[in-house]
Scaffold this active site. Structure first.
Site, mmCIF file in Angstrom:
data_model
loop_
_atom_site.group_PDB
_atom_site.id
_atom_site.type_symbol
_atom_site.label_atom_id
_atom_site.label_comp_id
_atom_site.label_asym_id
_atom_site.label_seq_id
_atom_site.Cartn_x
_atom_site.Cartn_y
_atom_site.Cartn_z
ATOM 1 N N PRO A 187 0.812 -1.218 0.000
ATOM 2 C CA PRO A 187 0.000 0.000 0.000
ATOM 3 C C PRO A 187 0.844 1.266 0.000
ATOM 4 C CG PRO A 187 -0.770 -1.579 1.638
ATOM 5 C CD PRO A 187 0.559 -2.069 1.165
ATOM 6 N N GLU A 188 0.611 2.140 -0.974
ATOM 7 C CA GLU A 188 1.211 3.466 -0.995
ATOM 8 C C GLU A 188 0.065 4.468 -1.059
ATOM 9 O OE1 GLU A 188 4.815 4.083 -2.897
ATOM 10 O OE2 GLU A 188 5.388 1.983 -2.950
ATOM 11 N N ASN A 234 7.982 2.837 -0.901
ATOM 12 C CA ASN A 234 9.248 2.389 -1.469
ATOM 13 C C ASN A 234 9.211 2.289 -2.992
ATOM 14 O OD1 ASN A 234 11.880 1.826 -0.647
ATOM 15 N ND2 ASN A 234 11.599 -0.365 -0.954
ATOM 16 N N LYS A 237 -0.992 7.630 4.046
ATOM 17 C CA LYS A 237 -1.223 6.188 4.120
ATOM 18 C C LYS A 237 -2.231 5.810 5.200
ATOM 19 C CE LYS A 237 3.359 4.984 2.389
ATOM 20 N NZ LYS A 237 4.524 4.093 2.563
ATOM 21 N N ARG A 270 14.854 0.071 4.639
ATOM 22 C CA ARG A 270 14.117 -0.391 3.466
ATOM 23 C C ARG A 270 15.090 -0.771 2.355
ATOM 24 N NH1 ARG A 270 8.921 1.810 3.702
ATOM 25 N NH2 ARG A 270 8.370 0.485 1.938
#
Length: 273
Positions: A2-3, A173, A51, A254
């Site tokens: 999810p972004e 990301n 988000k 990340r």
């Protein structure tokens, strides 16, 4: 993963399914809300902020002294909401991952593996969200403020700064990696060495906005499987521009993908004279 655009899309799905309806039942499967019953509450709207998902409700007078409430949830890496027709089988995830079920006469909304699930007065939303930077898909998007926040820490790498939701809300990301490739920036470039920070911020907003309203995220213009990204998820595959093998390495907490040729490393800082 999810972004910001995925969360925006999810909010619209929930809005279409529940907005304007009175809930006939709820089932919370998290300890802090286990005894909460939203039967008789009306769903006013579903919205997103970066988000974060915000399901805004009106409580019946006998249920709560405050009328306006918000059911807040965060999807993080693996959360998802699904809307089903009454009687339809819930197939999105295994049942043990269900955290909340909201029932109405027209639809059933099921939240799987949700994080930070909380019910709070709507007037207190800023207590949870006030730290967030400008929302890339929000009606109050402010690129100048996003640039100001990024520039306030010039020593931080641009890869880490873009993921910091306090700077701008919505980049994850995938968009970080794709944005930096399109701008020709190494993820390890300090923010203070980015030549056109405003242009980078503007492109971030355009990338998310282009994917709003669809579930297949693409930065290349193609929706065909395997052709939707330039670098993200393509370790050791040839760069679509130059043929160099795409790299994959950790940056902060990340993983990042980049082209060593199209995104050359930042020049070393000059030595103090």
């Amino acid at each position: 993963m999810p972004e910001g655009d995925t969360v925006w899309n999810t909010a619209r799905v929930l809005h279409r399914a529940l907005a304007g309806t009175r809930l006939t039942g709820s089932d919370f499967r998290v300890p802090t809300l286990a005894t909460t019953d939203l039967s008789g509450w009306t769903v006013r709207e579903s919205a997103s902020r970066g988000k974060h998902l915000l399901l805004r409700l009106t409580a019946p007078p006998q249920a709560a002294p405050t009328a306006a409430w918000t059911l807040h949830s965060h999807l993080r890496m693996d959360g998802v909401w699904r809307a089903y027709a009454p009687g339809e089988r819930w197939t999105a995830r295994p049942a043990h991952l269900i955290r909340v079920v909201l029932r109405s006469p027209e639809a059933v909304a099921v939240g799987y593996h949700l994080h930070e699930l909380a019910l709070l007065p709507t007037v207190d939303e800023e207590r949870l969200l006030g730290h967030l930077g400008p929302d890339l898909l929000g009606t109050d998007w402010d690129p100048d403020e996003a640039v100001r926040r990024l520039a306030a820490a010039p020593e931080v790498t641009i890869g880490e700064a873009l993921l910091d939701q306090r700077n701008l809300a919505g980049v994850g990301n995938l968009y970080k990696c794709e944005l930096l490739f399109l701008r020709g920036l190494s993820p390890w470039t300090p923010v203070g060495a980015v030549p056109d920070l405003a242009g980078t911020v503007a492109l971030a907003q355009r990338l998310l906005a282009a994917n709003r309203g669809r579930w297949t995220q693409s930065t290349t213009g193609s929706l065909r499987r395997g052709q939707t990204s330039y670098v993200y998820g393509r370790r050791a595959q040839p760069c679509r521009r130059c043929g160099t093998a795409i790299g994959k390495e950790e940056l902060g907490d990340r993983v990042t993908y980049w082209c060593p040729t199209c995104q050359p490393p930042p020049a070393p800082a000059p030595e103090a004279g």
